[in-house]
Design a protein around this motif. Structure first.
Motif, mmCIF file in Angstrom:
data_model
loop_
_atom_site.group_PDB
_atom_site.id
_atom_site.type_symbol
_atom_site.label_atom_id
_atom_site.label_comp_id
_atom_site.label_asym_id
_atom_site.label_seq_id
_atom_site.Cartn_x
_atom_site.Cartn_y
_atom_site.Cartn_z
ATOM 1 N N ALA A 2 0.741 -1.228 -0.102
ATOM 2 C CA ALA A 2 0.018 -0.009 -0.015
ATOM 3 C C ALA A 2 0.884 1.249 0.106
ATOM 4 C CB ALA A 2 -0.847 0.111 1.403
ATOM 5 N N THR A 3 0.204 2.261 -0.547
ATOM 6 C CA THR A 3 1.016 3.700 -0.750
ATOM 7 C C THR A 3 0.347 4.483 -0.008
ATOM 8 O OG1 THR A 3 1.685 3.146 -2.899
ATOM 9 C CG2 THR A 3 1.759 5.255 -2.219
ATOM 10 N N LEU A 4 0.962 5.242 1.019
ATOM 11 C CA LEU A 4 0.272 6.126 1.769
ATOM 12 C C LEU A 4 0.328 7.756 0.993
ATOM 13 C CD1 LEU A 4 1.447 5.578 5.430
ATOM 14 C CD2 LEU A 4 -0.869 5.024 4.343
ATOM 15 N N VAL A 5 -0.914 8.074 1.012
ATOM 16 C CA VAL A 5 -1.078 9.520 0.356
ATOM 17 C C VAL A 5 -1.535 10.502 1.361
ATOM 18 C CG1 VAL A 5 -2.131 10.955 -1.393
ATOM 19 C CG2 VAL A 5 -1.706 8.438 -1.891
ATOM 20 N N ARG A 6 -0.653 11.836 1.493
ATOM 21 C CA ARG A 6 -1.025 12.612 2.417
ATOM 22 C C ARG A 6 -2.452 13.260 2.189
ATOM 23 N NH1 ARG A 6 2.550 17.819 4.314
ATOM 24 N NH2 ARG A 6 1.113 18.290 6.083
#
Length: 157
Positions: A2-6
């Protein structure tokens, strides 16, 4: 993976406002069939020290652009004139909009005229609004001196 996006709520609000403006503009104008008014694309971002508004204004001379600060509101307006050229060319479609537009944004309380800078380059107007310095909380010392004074004055009575 998973990629965290602000999450940036200010950007989400600006995007929603832009989409609603385009939607309402389309309804009022018959989905773009008239070309009397227009709303340029807008990007807004925030840094540690300023808020930046960037508008696409291609083909508009600098003297036709106005940036004004009045009572906590930043107003940007411009005019794009339609060129009336007579020629033998066949035109099948006119999509470029012309006319005037005005957009008003709220700015943080305490912004002065000297805190606003505008730069127009390559058809993009960037308006930089310096954030005002926020008042620092004052520390109040808690001590027995004040309490002694209060107790001393009440014991004399």
């Amino acid at each position: 993976m998973a990629t965290l996006v602000r999450w940036e709520p200010f950007r989400e609000i600006a995007s929603l406002q832009n989409e609603m403006s385009r939607f309402m503009n389309g309804l009022l104008e018959g989905n773009g069939r008239t070309t009397q008014s227009w709303i340029p694309a807008l990007d807004v971002w925030e840094t540690e020290s300023e808020i930046v508004y960037a508008l696409d204004l291609p083909g508009i001379p600098e003297d036709k652009i106005s940036v004004e600060l009045d009572d906590g509101a930043l107003t940007i307006s411009a005019e794009r004139e339609r060129q009336q050229e007579e020629s033998q060319d066949r035109f099948y479609r006119f999509e470029r909009r012309y006319g005037t537009f005005t957009r008003t944004f709220g700015v943080p309380q305490g912004v002065a005229e000297s805190d606003v800078k505008a730069d127009y380059r390559n058809g993009v107007l960037e308006v930089h609004v310096t954030k005002p310095e926020q008042p620092k909380p004052k520390r109040i010392q808690v001590g027995s001196n004040d309490q002694a004074t209060i107790e001393g004055s009440s014991s004399k009575k």
